[in-house]
Write a protein that holds these residues in place. Structure first.
Motif, short mmCIF file in Angstrom:
data_model
loop_
_atom_site.label_atom_id
_atom_site.label_comp_id
_atom_site.label_asym_id
_atom_site.label_seq_id
_atom_site.Cartn_x
_atom_site.Cartn_y
_atom_site.Cartn_z
N ILE A 83 -9.17 0.41 7.79
CA ILE A 83 -9.87 1.45 7.03
C ILE A 83 -9.12 1.73 5.74
O ILE A 83 -7.89 1.93 5.76
N ARG A 84 -9.85 1.72 4.64
CA ARG A 84 -9.30 2.23 3.38
C ARG A 84 -9.44 3.74 3.46
O ARG A 84 -10.54 4.30 3.37
N VAL A 85 -8.32 4.43 3.66
CA VAL A 85 -8.32 5.87 3.88
C VAL A 85 -8.55 6.59 2.56
O VAL A 85 -7.91 6.28 1.55
N MET A 126 0.84 -1.19 0.00
CA MET A 126 0.00 0.00 0.00
C MET A 126 0.88 1.24 0.00
O MET A 126 2.05 1.21 0.41
N LYS A 127 0.31 2.36 -0.46
CA LYS A 127 1.03 3.63 -0.46
C LYS A 127 0.87 4.32 0.89
O LYS A 127 -0.22 4.35 1.46
N ALA A 128 1.98 4.86 1.38
CA ALA A 128 1.96 5.65 2.60
C ALA A 128 2.91 6.82 2.44
O ALA A 128 3.85 6.78 1.64
N ILE A 129 2.64 7.89 3.18
CA ILE A 129 3.52 9.04 3.24
C ILE A 129 4.27 8.95 4.56
O ILE A 129 3.66 8.96 5.63
N ALA A 130 5.58 8.86 4.48
CA ALA A 130 6.36 8.58 5.67
C ALA A 130 7.74 9.22 5.56
O ALA A 130 8.12 9.76 4.52
N SER A 131 8.47 9.14 6.66
CA SER A 131 9.86 9.58 6.67
C SER A 131 10.69 8.51 7.36
O SER A 131 10.19 7.76 8.21
N THR A 132 11.94 8.44 7.01
CA THR A 132 12.86 7.51 7.68
C THR A 132 13.82 8.24 8.60
O THR A 132 14.64 7.62 9.27
N THR A 133 13.69 9.56 8.63
CA THR A 133 14.48 10.39 9.53
C THR A 133 13.65 11.61 9.90
O THR A 133 12.61 11.87 9.28
N TYR A 134 14.06 12.34 10.90
CA TYR A 134 13.36 13.56 11.29
C TYR A 134 13.93 14.76 10.55
O TYR A 134 15.10 14.79 10.19
N GLY A 135 13.08 15.75 10.30
CA GLY A 135 13.57 16.94 9.61
C GLY A 135 12.43 17.78 9.09
O GLY A 135 11.30 17.72 9.58
N LEU A 163 9.46 13.92 4.01
CA LEU A 163 8.28 13.10 3.72
C LEU A 163 8.41 12.50 2.33
O LEU A 163 8.69 13.19 1.36
N ARG A 164 8.18 11.19 2.22
CA ARG A 164 8.30 10.47 0.97
C ARG A 164 7.11 9.54 0.79
O ARG A 164 6.50 9.09 1.76
N GLU A 165 6.80 9.24 -0.46
CA GLU A 165 5.79 8.22 -0.75
C GLU A 165 6.49 6.87 -0.74
O GLU A 165 7.41 6.62 -1.53
N LEU A 166 6.06 5.99 0.17
CA LEU A 166 6.67 4.67 0.31
C LEU A 166 5.65 3.58 0.08
O LEU A 166 4.44 3.79 0.29
N ASP A 167 6.11 2.41 -0.32
CA ASP A 167 5.26 1.22 -0.38
C ASP A 167 5.51 0.42 0.89
O ASP A 167 6.63 -0.06 1.13
N LEU A 168 4.48 0.27 1.69
CA LEU A 168 4.58 -0.46 2.95
C LEU A 168 3.65 -1.67 2.91
O LEU A 168 2.67 -1.69 2.15
N PRO A 169 3.94 -2.68 3.71
CA PRO A 169 3.06 -3.85 3.75
C PRO A 169 1.63 -3.46 4.16
O PRO A 169 1.44 -2.61 5.02
#
Length: 313
Positions: free
Chosen positions: A32-34, A1-10, A15-21
């Motif tokens: 919930i399907r957001v 699924m698509k998520a907006i996330a970060s792998t570090t603070y700043g 913020l990046r678009e990532l594919d997460l399980p």
């Protein structure tokens, strides 16, 4: 699924678009399907690392977001019988690692989910719970009797506006602050008296209430600047964790909306009040989820009236 996330603070650009399980609903949970996630100041604080000390044992990625609206697509074992697959809902989300609202699918406790207000679209619905629940918690903490006077700073903002509307519904007299161009907006929320916002807001409140007000909700995080508006022995509710010290016996109590995420009755009452028009749902702008960094830049630039919303449809 698509998520907006970060792998570090700043800053916003982390913020990046990532594919997460795709998450699965466990016991007592729903998935919930957001379709929409509101963008709140607390999201920027999470992104910037303000809560890092609380999550030292949580590995990245970090998915922000505390307000989601969408459709239930999975019920976990023992999930609340109030809810059903295909139902339009809103959720108060407590983001921990990958469990924030900025994602196509989220899993949350069923107790944190209520039906979306009737007659609203996903974007409008997503602006309700976190800010309205914070306002409700603030007023409940003050516990002022009907007819008493409450002051609200930051009244043109999301929490401030909801606080004014809920206070009026509670039968309180409201003194609120506003910039000149926001006076009509704040009066529209029901404020009985509107004073100019700014560093000397307390003096302006005292012009209306010479002995001070018994309670104040500090929506603009003015802290020490707001304390003089409160009467001796009165109370101030802080929304960003400030605990004082104050003066003259004034009590300072910080409130945290996560404490009511499981209060389904409170959340559902807010939903009903939105349906009844007691609460005004305000959308400033809807952006594609992929533009989350831009949404955070707009948020930090200030001056918004209503919430930015990320579209995950």
């Amino acid at each position: 699924m698509k998520a907006i996330a970060s792998t570090t603070y700043g800053g916003p650009d982390v913020l990046r678009e990532l594919d997460l399980p795709t998450p699965e609903a466990g016991p007592g949970e729903v998935r919930i399907r957001v379709h929409a996630a509101a963008v709140n100041p607390t999201d920027a604080m999470l992104r910037g690392g303000a809560y890092a000390a609380r999550t030292t044992d949580v590995p990245p990625p970090y998915v922000p977001g505390m307000d989601a609206a969408g459709v239930i697509d999975q019920l976990g074992p023992g999930a609340d019988g109030r809810l059903s697959v295909g139902q339009r809902v809103v959720a108060l989300v407590v983001p921990t690692g990958p469990r924030g609202a900025y994602a196509e699918q989220i899993v949350v406790p069923a107790e944190s989910v209520v039906p979306a207000p009737a007659g609203t679209d996903h974007a409008e619905a997503s602006t309700l719970l976190m800010n309205a629940a914070t306002a409700r918690l603030a007023l409940d903490t003050l516990a002022l009797p009907k007819g008493a006077t409450v002051a609200v700073t930051g009244a043109a903002g999301a929490v401030g506006g909801y606080t004014v509307e809920l206070a009026k519904a509670d039968g309180l007299t409201v003194v609120a602050d506003a910039a000149p161009h926001d006076r009509d907006l704040v009066r529209g929320f029901g404020a009985d008296h509107v004073v100019d916002r700014g560093a000397d807001v307390a003096a302006r409140v005292r012009e209306l209430a010479p002995d001070g007000v018994p309670g104040l909700v500090d929506g603009s995080d003015q802290r020490e600047e707001a304390v003089p508006a409160v009467a001796d022995g009165g109370a101030l509710v802080a929304l960003r964790g400030w605990q004082g010290p104050a003066e003259r016996g004034v009590t300072v109590t910080p409130v945290f909306v996560a404490s009511v995420r499981g209060d389904t009755a409170l959340l559902d009452t807010l939903r009903l009040q939105a349906e009844e028009g007691v609460l005004s749902l305000r959308v400033a702008k809807v952006l594609p989820a992929s533009d989350a960094a831009e949404a955070h830049r707009l948020l930090e630039a200030g001056g918004l009236r209503g919430r930015l919303v990320l579209d995950f449809s």
